[in-house]
Motif scaffolding. Structure first.
Motif, mmCIF file in Angstrom:
data_model
loop_
_atom_site.group_PDB
_atom_site.id
_atom_site.type_symbol
_atom_site.label_atom_id
_atom_site.label_comp_id
_atom_site.label_asym_id
_atom_site.label_seq_id
_atom_site.Cartn_x
_atom_site.Cartn_y
_atom_site.Cartn_z
ATOM 1 N N LEU A 1 4.833 29.848 -41.908
ATOM 2 C CA LEU A 1 6.127 29.265 -42.257
ATOM 3 C C LEU A 1 6.890 28.851 -41.005
ATOM 4 C CD1 LEU A 1 8.387 28.687 -44.340
ATOM 5 C CD2 LEU A 1 9.103 31.070 -44.045
ATOM 6 N N MET A 2 6.917 29.736 -39.995
ATOM 7 C CA MET A 2 7.623 29.425 -38.752
ATOM 8 C C MET A 2 6.965 28.275 -38.010
ATOM 9 S SD MET A 2 8.654 33.206 -37.263
ATOM 10 C CE MET A 2 9.534 32.459 -35.876
ATOM 11 N N ASN A 3 5.654 28.210 -38.082
ATOM 12 C CA ASN A 3 4.925 27.151 -37.394
ATOM 13 C C ASN A 3 5.165 25.787 -38.049
ATOM 14 O OD1 ASN A 3 3.155 25.902 -35.625
ATOM 15 N ND2 ASN A 3 1.356 26.380 -36.857
ATOM 16 N N ILE A 4 4.981 25.708 -39.362
ATOM 17 C CA ILE A 4 5.058 24.424 -40.060
ATOM 18 C C ILE A 4 6.490 23.912 -40.148
ATOM 19 C CG2 ILE A 4 4.599 23.275 -42.279
ATOM 20 C CD1 ILE A 4 2.245 25.204 -42.643
ATOM 21 N N SER A 5 7.466 24.832 -40.234
ATOM 22 C CA SER A 5 8.867 24.415 -40.366
ATOM 23 C C SER A 5 9.460 23.897 -39.062
ATOM 24 C CB SER A 5 9.714 25.586 -40.863
ATOM 25 O OG SER A 5 9.765 26.609 -39.885
ATOM 26 N N GLY A 6 8.810 24.204 -37.934
ATOM 27 C CA GLY A 6 9.318 23.763 -36.641
ATOM 28 C C GLY A 6 10.026 24.854 -35.867
ATOM 29 N N MET A 7 10.117 26.060 -36.412
ATOM 30 C CA MET A 7 10.791 27.155 -35.707
ATOM 31 C C MET A 7 10.063 27.503 -34.407
ATOM 32 S SD MET A 7 12.168 29.838 -38.596
ATOM 33 C CE MET A 7 11.131 29.556 -40.014
ATOM 34 N N VAL A 8 8.740 27.583 -34.474
ATOM 35 C CA VAL A 8 7.946 27.917 -33.285
ATOM 36 C C VAL A 8 8.081 26.831 -32.224
ATOM 37 C CG1 VAL A 8 5.578 28.104 -32.433
ATOM 38 C CG2 VAL A 8 6.282 29.412 -34.427
ATOM 39 N N LEU A 9 8.038 25.581 -32.645
ATOM 40 C CA LEU A 9 8.191 24.463 -31.710
ATOM 41 C C LEU A 9 9.535 24.532 -31.005
ATOM 42 C CD1 LEU A 9 7.158 21.743 -30.589
ATOM 43 C CD2 LEU A 9 8.233 20.630 -32.552
ATOM 44 N N THR A 10 10.567 24.919 -31.724
ATOM 45 C CA THR A 10 11.911 25.010 -31.156
ATOM 46 C C THR A 10 11.980 26.100 -30.084
ATOM 47 O OG1 THR A 10 12.853 24.284 -33.259
ATOM 48 C CG2 THR A 10 14.333 25.389 -31.715
ATOM 49 N N ILE A 11 11.466 27.288 -30.405
ATOM 50 C CA ILE A 11 11.479 28.391 -29.431
ATOM 51 C C ILE A 11 10.627 28.037 -28.217
ATOM 52 C CG2 ILE A 11 10.947 30.827 -29.070
ATOM 53 C CD1 ILE A 11 11.229 31.162 -32.145
ATOM 54 N N GLY A 12 9.472 27.427 -28.466
ATOM 55 C CA GLY A 12 8.579 27.042 -27.372
ATOM 56 C C GLY A 12 9.196 26.015 -26.453
ATOM 57 N N THR A 13 9.916 25.074 -27.027
ATOM 58 C CA THR A 13 10.580 24.042 -26.220
ATOM 59 C C THR A 13 11.611 24.670 -25.295
ATOM 60 O OG1 THR A 13 10.271 22.409 -27.977
ATOM 61 C CG2 THR A 13 11.922 21.908 -26.315
ATOM 62 N N LEU A 14 12.331 25.679 -25.806
ATOM 63 C CA LEU A 14 13.319 26.367 -24.973
ATOM 64 C C LEU A 14 12.635 27.164 -23.867
ATOM 65 C CD1 LEU A 14 16.387 27.003 -24.696
ATOM 66 C CD2 LEU A 14 15.934 29.073 -26.037
ATOM 67 N N LEU A 15 11.574 27.894 -24.196
ATOM 68 C CA LEU A 15 10.869 28.704 -23.201
ATOM 69 C C LEU A 15 10.181 27.860 -22.142
ATOM 70 C CD1 LEU A 15 9.199 31.578 -25.275
ATOM 71 C CD2 LEU A 15 11.054 31.776 -23.638
ATOM 72 N N ALA A 16 9.812 26.636 -22.510
ATOM 73 C CA ALA A 16 9.131 25.762 -21.551
ATOM 74 C C ALA A 16 9.989 25.499 -20.330
ATOM 75 C CB ALA A 16 8.745 24.452 -22.223
ATOM 76 N N GLY A 17 11.299 25.659 -20.492
ATOM 77 C CA GLY A 17 12.207 25.449 -19.371
ATOM 78 C C GLY A 17 12.063 26.488 -18.279
ATOM 79 N N THR A 18 11.368 27.591 -18.546
ATOM 80 C CA THR A 18 11.173 28.624 -17.527
ATOM 81 C C THR A 18 10.075 28.253 -16.531
ATOM 82 O OG1 THR A 18 9.583 29.836 -18.898
ATOM 83 C CG2 THR A 18 11.910 30.415 -19.133
#
Length: 545
Positions: free
Chosen positions: A418-435
């Protein structure tokens, strides 16, 4: 068509990521702080996930429910079936008493040295049990066996917990890797598993190498120099065995073949090298073992290896088995989720393959059934009794005993999808990519915390595989490597997981000693985590060039 949006909440990335973290945060708080049973915590977290997906990320209700059901299906086929089949096999061994003969084999190989016996049981037999079943079985069994050898309860439990780290990556025939492979963005789970396995072979063998040294210090630190050659050989053989098995055989056997090979090598080594034995570690060798009894004691595990190997590595057999796979367009999802590369085109989400006879769980169940039939026919005059009714009863016993674990797996997998398909994981990953490259240090720590709180590397991989992949790809790392780093940290987190501590405390007969156990193993957990972070960081810098 549904297009995931990383700024769905208030048009802000950080706020959207914070909201996306709610389901996972709820699960960990309920399990870690409130001490709620994981299957109830999983159900509540899934409910929160559905609310966040629908209200926060604007996912249609039917698609959100369909995504959760798809995750649950992937939890059932093959993960839950693998676990039940593996536990069934172990229950058949227990029912006949053949497990006692297996313990005597370890005692005979130990040549009367309690320290060698403890290392063989903790690393080889415990590792084999983890590779075959996992989910707490090795900790309980190894603790009980060490108590039977004469170790004090606390020391027996600590040895069992520390030893049960490295092989966790391959628990129940590679369930943590199978779980993560189903969640990666590649369309073929088999290829995803192969990619993850490649990178796991870079990290886990190093952890396996250091484990015998840690156990030697735990068992007899005053005579560590005497045990050093044995620890070195065990670590080297186990590490190389894991590497070769992962690269050239199968990740499903990553926790099965190496401990068997390590046992055989140590059996040969102690014929030549026998360290001085302090009086408190001297034991008697068994005198009633015969070739036939030894063969039947190891037969179930050899049978599993043969059936899995034939089913996976013989092309003609593999073709027959995969011909039974079902190819399904999942209702409400297939053709309705945008591709991450091109939002105007539907992605491949929802077009799935459901394995039937080709899944490892069915092959393990075949081995268990044959084992039950052989044990029923060969009882040695009733000394090792087992009947046809017992075979079925032990299967039902395995299903019943795993009901809560199975429910947790289904719920966690449903939430992960659910988190993967809805875009929740993509959102968290995009934020973490800034590290940036700092993520190389964070990656194994995320897996560590996930397993430490949830009690399962499978759950940690289910929750964070997509997140790790998404973040890694955005900083130029292979996504499968980040999953391997998540797994490397996760296996260390297993050492301090509440479920592990509870199982070990119960096995040593002092369930109230969970807190004392935590204090005993916390330092080991910290140092092993630092080592895992170092290994992952070095490999990550290599892959980043």
């Amino acid at each position: 068509m549904f297009v995931p949006n990383v700024t769905a909440v208030g048009g802000l990335l950080w706020l959207s990521a914070l909201v996306a973290l709610l389901p996972v945060a709820v699960f960990f708080v309920l399990v870690g702080a409130v001490r709620m049973r994981s299957h109830w915590a999983g159900a509540i977290a899934l409910g929160v996930g559905l609310l966040v997906a629908i209200a926060g990320f604007r996912m249609p209700v039917d698609m959100a429910i369909a995504a959760a059901l798809l995750g649950a299906e992937n939890g059932l086929m093959p993960i839950v079936i693998i676990v039940i089949a593996a536990v069934w096999l172990h229950r058949l061994m227990e029912a006949t008493g053949r497990e006692t003969d297996l313990r005597k084999v370890f005692s005979a190989v130990g040549q009367g040295d309690l320290r060698i016996q403890a290392m063989l049981i903790a690393l080889c037999f415990g590792g084999l049990l983890e590779g075959l079943s996992g989910f707490g079985v090795p900790v309980a069994v190894v603790t009980a066996l060490l108590l039977g050898l004469g170790f004090k309860p606390m020391k027996a439990a600590v040895i069992a917990l520390v030893a049960n780290t490295s092989p966790v990556a391959y628990a129940a025939f590679g369930v943590p890797i199978t779980t993560a492979a189903a969640l990666l963005s590649g369309h073929d789970p088999i290829q995803n598993a192969a990619d993850i396995t490649y990178y796991v072979s870079c990290t886990e063998p190093a952890i396996a190498f250091v484990m015998p040294f840690a156990l030697s210090l735990l068992i007899d630190k005053d005579h560590f120099r005497h045990m050093f050659p044995l620890a070195f050989v065990m670590g080297l053989v186990e590490g190389i065995g894991q590497f070769l098995t992962l690269r050239f055989v199968s990740f499903e056997l990553g926790g099965v073949l190496p401990p068997i090979v390590t046992f055989l090598v140590v059996a040969l080594m102690v014929m030549v090298y026998r360290p001085p034995v302090p009086s408190e570690f001297v034991t008697e060798k068994p005198t009633d073992l015969r070739v036939g009894r030894v063969a039947l004691a190891v037969m179930p595990y050899g049978l599993v290896i043969v059936i899995l190997s034939v089913g996976r590595m013989v092309p003609q057999v593999a073709k027959v088995l995969t011909a039974t796979d079902l190819h399904v367009a999942w209702p409400a999802l297939a053709g309705r989720v945008a591709s991450p590369d091109n939002p105007s085109v539907a992605g491949n989400i929802g077009n799935i393959t459901i394995p039937i006879l080709s899944q490892p769980g069915v092959l393990i169940a075949m081995a268990a059934l044959v084992t039950g039939l052989v044990f029923t026919l060969v009882t040695e005059g009733g000394k090792y009794p087992l009947g046809f009714k017992q075979i079925g009863a032990k299967l039902w016993s395995a299903i019943y005993s795993m009901r809560y674990s199975a429910a947790t797996i289904l719920e966690v997998m449903a939430l992960a999808y659910l988190m993967n398909i809805s875009g929740m994981v993509l959102t968290i990953g995009t934020l973490l990519a800034g590290t940036g490259t700092f993520f190389l240090l964070l990656s194994p720590m995320i897996g560590y915390l996930g397993t430490a709180i949830s009690g399962s590397t499978t759950s940690a991989n289910a929750l964070f595989a997509s997140l790790q992949e998404t973040t890694a790809l955005q900083i130029g790392l292979p996504g499968a490597f980040a999953v391997a780093a998540n797994t490397a940290g996760g296996v260390i987190g297993k050492l301090i997981a509440p479920q592990s501590l509870a199982i070990a405390a119960a096995a040593m007969g002092e369930p109230e000693k969970e807190t004392d156990l935590l204090h005993e193993v916390l330092g080991w957990s910290f140092y092993l985590l630092l080592f895992a972070v170092f290994i992952c960081f070095v490999w990550g810098m290599i892959f980043l060039g």
